[in-house]
Design a protein around this motif. Structure first.
Motif, PDB file in Angstrom:
ATOM      1  N   PHE A 237      53.779  44.500  43.355  1.00 50.41           N
ATOM      2  CA  PHE A 237      53.892  43.745  42.110  1.00 50.41           C
ATOM      3  C   PHE A 237      53.434  42.298  42.265  1.00 50.41           C
ATOM      4  O   PHE A 237      52.793  41.744  41.360  1.00 50.41           O
ATOM      5  N   SER A 238      53.726  41.680  43.384  1.00 47.94           N
ATOM      6  CA  SER A 238      53.320  40.283  43.567  1.00 47.94           C
ATOM      7  C   SER A 238      51.812  40.145  43.734  1.00 47.94           C
ATOM      8  O   SER A 238      51.242  39.094  43.422  1.00 47.94           O
ATOM      9  N   VAL A 239      51.153  41.198  44.192  1.00 45.78           N
ATOM     10  CA  VAL A 239      49.739  41.084  44.533  1.00 45.78           C
ATOM     11  C   VAL A 239      48.876  40.745  43.319  1.00 45.78           C
ATOM     12  O   VAL A 239      47.875  40.032  43.436  1.00 45.78           O
ATOM     13  N   ILE A 240      49.250  41.206  42.135  1.00 43.24           N
ATOM     14  CA  ILE A 240      48.414  40.975  40.952  1.00 43.24           C
ATOM     15  C   ILE A 240      48.601  39.568  40.381  1.00 43.24           C
ATOM     16  O   ILE A 240      47.783  39.102  39.565  1.00 43.24           O
ATOM     17  N   GLU A 241      49.637  38.848  40.807  1.00 44.58           N
ATOM     18  CA  GLU A 241      49.887  37.522  40.263  1.00 44.58           C
ATOM     19  C   GLU A 241      48.761  36.546  40.571  1.00 44.58           C
ATOM     20  O   GLU A 241      48.560  35.556  39.860  1.00 44.58           O
ATOM     21  N   GLY A 242      47.984  36.824  41.622  1.00 45.63           N
ATOM     22  CA  GLY A 242      46.860  35.959  41.957  1.00 45.63           C
ATOM     23  C   GLY A 242      45.811  35.888  40.870  1.00 45.63           C
ATOM     24  O   GLY A 242      45.055  34.909  40.795  1.00 45.63           O
TER      25      GLY A 242
END
Length: 257
Positions: A237-242
């Motif tokens: 889930f955190s990976v797409i925040e970029g």
């Protein structure tokens, strides 16, 4: 024997994941309140709607973001804030919803995304780039296959944590919703197709993700001879925040070089 349900269970392995959709929805709603062309129809279905966000000043091109949710959850309204990244770099960004399983099969969902991309491209000049997360990573990779017809201006796709070989899903409880059979799972698996000429494909996954998602990324990158990145410290889930961060490596991979 592989437990395929566990292999695709992203949420159980990310602490606090149950609270994430509410956070995404709040951030997205706040972003939409400030800007955007909302609920543009690209087809006849009730979920055939997209939001389009334009930068201030001249537009460098169009990014289309396709959301995840294993083809049966979520919609465009959770992700509007991610447009901040492309907009800060002078790119417009469209975010479509699409009809969810089990109302339609995955083959039909892929056709809807193609229609959404083409409709967005009619509104924004310049190169077209696609980025998709999870199931969305599958859908944009499918558009980058040689047998697909989408705008000729498509020049790059970036699949983030995508599922590129659907055949293992035949052995999951999720398939009670998806309704995949063996021929469709094979036909709709990007890793089993040839890539479209003239389109740069890049694949990205968090290094903390489930081993199956890492395997899926490695598989298509090897089959397509394409770059792939395993981003340290990032989960599913955190990976797409970029995508929403102007200086993030993920956004740079989509827009630069």
């Amino acid at each position: 024997m592989i437990d395929w349900d566990d292999a695709f269970d992203n949420s159980s392995y990310v602490p606090g994941s149950a609270a994430l959709p509410a956070r995404w929805a709040g951030e997205a709603a706040a972003f939409r309140a400030r800007r955007g062309e909302i609920d543009i129809a690209y087809g006849d279905g009730p979920r055939n709607r997209m939001d389009l966000f334009r930068p201030d000043g001249a537009c460098a091109g169009l990014v289309v973001f396709v959301h995840g949710g294993y083809w049966h959850m979520l919609d465009k309204n959770y992700w509007s804030h991610l447009a901040h990244g492309p907009l800060s770099r002078g790119w417009a960004m469209a975010i479509p919803s699409y009809t969810l399983a089990p109302e339609v099969r995955l083959t039909a969902i892929a056709r809807e995304i193609a229609a959404a991309v083409n409709a967005a491209a009619e509104r924004v000049a310049g190169p077209v780039r696609l980025v998709g997360h999870s199931a969305g990573g599958h859908l944009i990779s499918r558009l980058a296959c040689a047998d697909n017809a989408v705008t000729a201006r498509l020049d790059r796709v970036l699949s983030v944590s995508g599922i590129h070989d659907l055949r293992p899903l035949l052995h999951t409880r999720m398939n009670d919703v998806l309704g995949l059979d063996a021929p469709e799972a094979e036909a709709e698996s990007p890793a089993l197709h040839r890539p479209r000429k003239g389109v740069q494909a890049r694949f990205w996954v968090g290094a903390l993700e489930r081993p199956e998602l890492i395997r899926q990324t490695r598989l298509i990158a090897e089959n397509w001879q394409a770059p792939n990145v395993f981003e340290q410290g990032q989960d599913h889930f955190s990976v797409i925040e970029g995508l929403g961060c102007p200086d993030a490596p993920l956004l740079q991979a989509l827009l630069d070089g």
